[in-house]
Design a protein around this motif. Structure first.
Motif, mmCIF file in Angstrom:
data_model
loop_
_atom_site.group_PDB
_atom_site.id
_atom_site.type_symbol
_atom_site.label_atom_id
_atom_site.label_comp_id
_atom_site.label_asym_id
_atom_site.label_seq_id
_atom_site.Cartn_x
_atom_site.Cartn_y
_atom_site.Cartn_z
ATOM 1 N N ALA A 246 23.461 18.607 34.759
ATOM 2 C CA ALA A 246 21.935 17.595 34.914
ATOM 3 C C ALA A 246 21.052 17.268 34.330
ATOM 4 O O ALA A 246 20.539 16.211 34.487
ATOM 5 C CB ALA A 246 20.965 19.115 35.592
ATOM 6 N N ASN B 269 17.458 27.200 37.960
ATOM 7 C CA ASN B 269 18.408 28.319 37.262
ATOM 8 C C ASN B 269 18.460 29.546 37.779
ATOM 9 O O ASN B 269 17.634 29.817 37.739
ATOM 10 C CB ASN B 269 17.090 28.794 35.448
ATOM 11 N N ALA C 296 24.369 30.048 32.426
ATOM 12 C CA ALA C 296 24.422 28.401 33.191
ATOM 13 C C ALA C 296 25.631 28.930 33.769
ATOM 14 O O ALA C 296 26.545 29.690 33.867
ATOM 15 C CB ALA C 296 24.622 27.933 32.475
ATOM 16 N N TYR D 174 16.820 21.226 38.179
ATOM 17 C CA TYR D 174 17.903 21.897 37.988
ATOM 18 C C TYR D 174 17.350 23.651 38.435
ATOM 19 O O TYR D 174 16.375 24.027 38.232
ATOM 20 C CB TYR D 174 18.533 22.037 35.717
ATOM 21 N N ASP E 193 26.637 23.232 34.063
ATOM 22 C CA ASP E 193 24.984 22.856 35.001
ATOM 23 C C ASP E 193 24.282 21.681 34.170
ATOM 24 O O ASP E 193 23.903 21.046 35.036
ATOM 25 C CB ASP E 193 25.388 23.503 36.094
ATOM 26 N N SER E 194 24.028 23.349 33.514
ATOM 27 C CA SER E 194 22.912 22.692 32.428
ATOM 28 C C SER E 194 22.985 21.303 31.439
ATOM 29 O O SER E 194 22.233 20.771 31.969
ATOM 30 C CB SER E 194 22.639 23.541 31.955
ATOM 31 N N SER F 74 19.714 13.317 34.950
ATOM 32 C CA SER F 74 18.634 12.754 35.180
ATOM 33 C C SER F 74 17.964 12.027 34.284
ATOM 34 O O SER F 74 17.154 11.173 34.492
ATOM 35 C CB SER F 74 17.480 14.376 34.650
ATOM 36 N N LEU G 101 14.653 20.683 31.773
ATOM 37 C CA LEU G 101 15.816 21.261 32.853
ATOM 38 C C LEU G 101 15.052 20.850 34.091
ATOM 39 O O LEU G 101 15.183 20.383 35.450
ATOM 40 C CB LEU G 101 16.848 22.097 32.568
#
Length: 287
Positions: free
Chosen positions: A206, A273, A132, A271, A202-203, A210, A266
């Motif tokens: 996110a 990845n 991440a 997202y 960021d994971s 959401s 995710l």
């Protein structure tokens, strides 16, 4: 003679009691968070996760758990010999992860646990299992577009996280850093205007963005401020468990379960990845 008979009987009773105690000791909790040292046969395993991170580790109102880390932990525990109903998920906040492993509260931790040199002095890691990047979550109409814009702004992160340390050391030394006990508190602060931005991986961001109640209100700044190599934390010196978890993670990737878990948890937040990292390969931060 009567005294001798009583003494002999007492001695016999004592021997029987000690024997029974010794025979029953195998089912007691060991120092690694498991209630049985013989795998999952009739025993339980305690696994550390986060309770307040949508998309990664979340305890839902009905008491069930969901998220990518939860799926990873469940898969790993299965490979260690435990069925889903033998897994006990334990909340492990960022500031208490090392202590939870040292105390033996849990067998392993899958909780957005970034591998770094400081932590490796206290715990061992399997993985990494996800790469991440530190980013910012800001309001949709925010004018923050780069890291230096944070100087003079109110920035929120969680106590004990690497994100907070990165901000203080190099990203924006003049930012007014607010450290809360959970990311959900930071998100609430962002919504109310108490803070101008939230920083973490960021994971994680996110996952929050959401959620239905936040859709359209927040956005990711899109900054890759660091590389965060998520590992599975294990008690220091437990190399056997590290090896078993690494094999489980490799299998999770090879049989498609890893990508399926990423997409399910995710994907709804769009997202993007990184590919599944190779076991033992840490992606360093740019110098």
């Amino acid at each position: 003679m009567k005294l001798r008979k009583v003494t002999a009987a007492s001695a016999a009773a004592l021997v029987l009691a000690l024997t029974a105690t010794a025979c029953g000791g195998d089912d007691s909790k060991d120092d690694t968070g498991s209630s049985s040292s013989s795998g999952g046969s009739g025993g339980k395993i305690k696994v550390g996760i986060k309770y307040d991170q949508p998309g990664l580790g979340l305890k839902k109102p009905d008491g069930s758990f969901a998220g990518f880390d939860v799926d990873v932990a469940t898969y790993v525990a299965k490979q260690l010999g435990y069925k889903p109903d033998q897994i006990e998920f334990v909340e492990t906040k960022s500031a208490d992860r090392e202590n939870a492993l040292a105390r033996g509260d849990v067998k392993f931790i899958a909780a957005t646990y970034s591998i770094n040199d400081e932590r490796k002095q206290k715990v061992d890691f399997a993985g990494p299992y996800l790469l991440a990047h530190q980013d910012l979550l800001i309001k949709s109409d925010s004018d923050i577009s780069k890291a230096t814009d944070l100087n003079g702004k109110k920035l929120c992160s969680v106590t004990g996280s690497t994100s907070a340390q990165n901000v203080q050391k190099s990203i924006a030394p003049k930012a007014n850093l607010k450290e809360y006990s959970s990311y959900s508190e930071c998100i609430a602060g962002l919504q109310s205007g108490a803070v101008d931005a939230v920083t973490t991986d960021d994971s994680i961001l996110a996952g929050f963005a959401s959620q239905d109640q936040y859709k359209g209100k927040f956005k990711l700044a899109g900054l890759k401020l660091s590389n965060e190599n998520y590992g599975v934390g294990v008690k220091k010196g437990d190399s056997a468990t590290v090896d078993k978890i690494n094999k489980a993670l490799e299998q999770m990737v090879s049989d498609g379960s890893w990508q399926k878990a990423v997409d399910a948890n995710l994907g709804p937040a769009d997202y993007k990845n990184e590919p599944a990292p190779k076991i033992g390969v840490i992606v360093p931060n740019a110098s």
